[in-house]
Enzyme design. Sequence first.
Site, PDB file in Angstrom:
ATOM      1  N   ILE A 152     -47.271 -95.938   0.135  1.00 50.80           N
ATOM      2  CA  ILE A 152     -47.403 -95.256   1.424  1.00 50.80           C
ATOM      3  C   ILE A 152     -48.045 -96.140   2.488  1.00 50.80           C
ATOM      4  CG2 ILE A 152     -47.395 -92.918   0.496  1.00 50.80           C
ATOM      5  CD1 ILE A 152     -50.375 -92.902   0.433  1.00 50.80           C
ATOM      6  N   GLY A 155     -51.507-103.461   3.141  1.00 49.30           N
ATOM      7  CA  GLY A 155     -52.375-104.285   3.969  1.00 49.30           C
ATOM      8  C   GLY A 155     -52.498-105.686   3.418  1.00 49.30           C
ATOM      9  N   SER A 156     -53.347-106.478   4.028  1.00 48.32           N
ATOM     10  CA  SER A 156     -53.485-107.868   3.621  1.00 48.32           C
ATOM     11  C   SER A 156     -54.172-108.019   2.268  1.00 48.32           C
ATOM     12  CB  SER A 156     -54.270-108.642   4.682  1.00 48.32           C
ATOM     13  OG  SER A 156     -55.556-108.055   4.877  1.00 48.32           O
ATOM     14  N   ASP A 159     -52.631-102.511  -1.436  1.00 47.35           N
ATOM     15  CA  ASP A 159     -51.522-101.581  -1.207  1.00 47.35           C
ATOM     16  C   ASP A 159     -51.979-100.182  -1.595  1.00 47.35           C
ATOM     17  OD1 ASP A 159     -49.651-103.567  -0.425  1.00 47.35           O
ATOM     18  OD2 ASP A 159     -49.320-104.070  -2.533  1.00 47.35           O
ATOM     19  N   LEU A 160     -51.434 -99.176  -0.902  1.00 44.98           N
ATOM     20  CA  LEU A 160     -51.815 -97.793  -1.168  1.00 44.98           C
ATOM     21  C   LEU A 160     -50.592 -97.027  -1.667  1.00 44.98           C
ATOM     22  CD1 LEU A 160     -54.191 -95.782  -0.951  1.00 44.98           C
ATOM     23  CD2 LEU A 160     -53.313 -95.148   1.305  1.00 44.98           C
ATOM     24  N   LYS A 173     -55.389 -97.005  -4.458  1.00 44.39           N
ATOM     25  CA  LYS A 173     -55.553 -98.236  -3.695  1.00 44.39           C
ATOM     26  C   LYS A 173     -55.592 -99.405  -4.676  1.00 44.39           C
ATOM     27  CE  LYS A 173     -58.706-100.258  -0.225  1.00 44.39           C
ATOM     28  NZ  LYS A 173     -59.980-100.009   0.527  1.00 44.39           N
ATOM     29  N   ASP A 266     -67.050 -97.674  10.227  1.00 47.15           N
ATOM     30  CA  ASP A 266     -65.675 -97.830  10.695  1.00 47.15           C
ATOM     31  C   ASP A 266     -65.048 -96.461  10.966  1.00 47.15           C
ATOM     32  OD1 ASP A 266     -63.439 -99.211  11.518  1.00 47.15           O
ATOM     33  OD2 ASP A 266     -62.605 -99.449   9.501  1.00 47.15           O
TER      34      ASP A 266
END
Length: 358
Positions: A152, A155-156, A159-160, A173, A266
Amino acid sequence: MHEITISTSDKPKLFSQLTTLLSEIGLNIQEAHAFSTLDGYSLDVFVVDGWAGQDIESLKHEVTKKMQKLEEDQWLPLHLFPKETGTLKHIPTKNIPTKKIKKLEKQPWCSLPKERPEKIGMNYIFNHVNKPISRNDVWEIEASCLKYEKKIASGSVSDLYKGTYINQDVAIKVFKNGSLNENMHREFSQETFILSKIQHKNVIKFIGACTKPSFHLVTEYMPGGNMYDFLHIQKVVLTLPSLLKVAIEVSQGVAYLHQNNIIHRDLKTANLLMDEKGVVKVADFGVARLQNQSGIMTAETGTYRWMAPEVIEHKPYNQKADVFSFGIIIWELLTRKLPYEDLSPLQAAVGVVHKVFA
């Protein structure tokens, strides 16, 4: 501390429903054990605390009310045994042959009892137990128990995926092996530690983590998506009551974190997730930190458009940095605009520091 055992016919999302049910009562789940059989039965054992006064009778009463509602929704009749037995039991079905008991995994969250139950039904057993809750491996789960459905996000460094863990929809994750340097190990340990210590209706629920064969972090799956997409991609216009509901839920989640000396660092709409009922929860604790004894931090972290000026300027900061980010979120909910949407992230940072508002 109490141990609650529930046995019934296995159903999709049953484990998720049971954990949500216990959380709604105000219980903190310290351990969860789950078993299944090849012919469709389930046994779930929860070790919980958080029940004021340790009164087992009132606890039984509250759990029974919640379970009766769940059973009505699931069309499962309930048969009550005498109160002195401490057990509420569904009409028994049939014996389960020993050879059909299926072991799921060796870890505490997925282990079998020493003796199989003679009969399966809707059964609640309450026991008061004294068990340590600070074991380092309490969150460790076996990667073999995770089932992947679809990716879904990517990222660097990770992955999710949407997947399942013991009949519960989860978000998985997965950290990429190439990104697992010393700093990433430390970040993973910090995030896992913080998530394992918190539980609140407006904070993402931690399921567990794996360290072999690679680093996995597992949380509840939030089918409603994130608030950023809700506002800026789906272009949903919130009514005032809905906006207030979101603001209150986020503030309650953040207040809980601060009460536990945690700074998220964040906060932004992309890290506010919604469940199937539209309840908003604070998520992504990758850069969250426990506030140190001095009460100040200086590291620059977060996302510029939502970042407090003292963080951008590497000045000492504390929990008030989250409050600033929360204020930006409220502005975003009201205007449905991206903060400093016409500026680059770096220009946005300069705008925040010099109080130049877009």
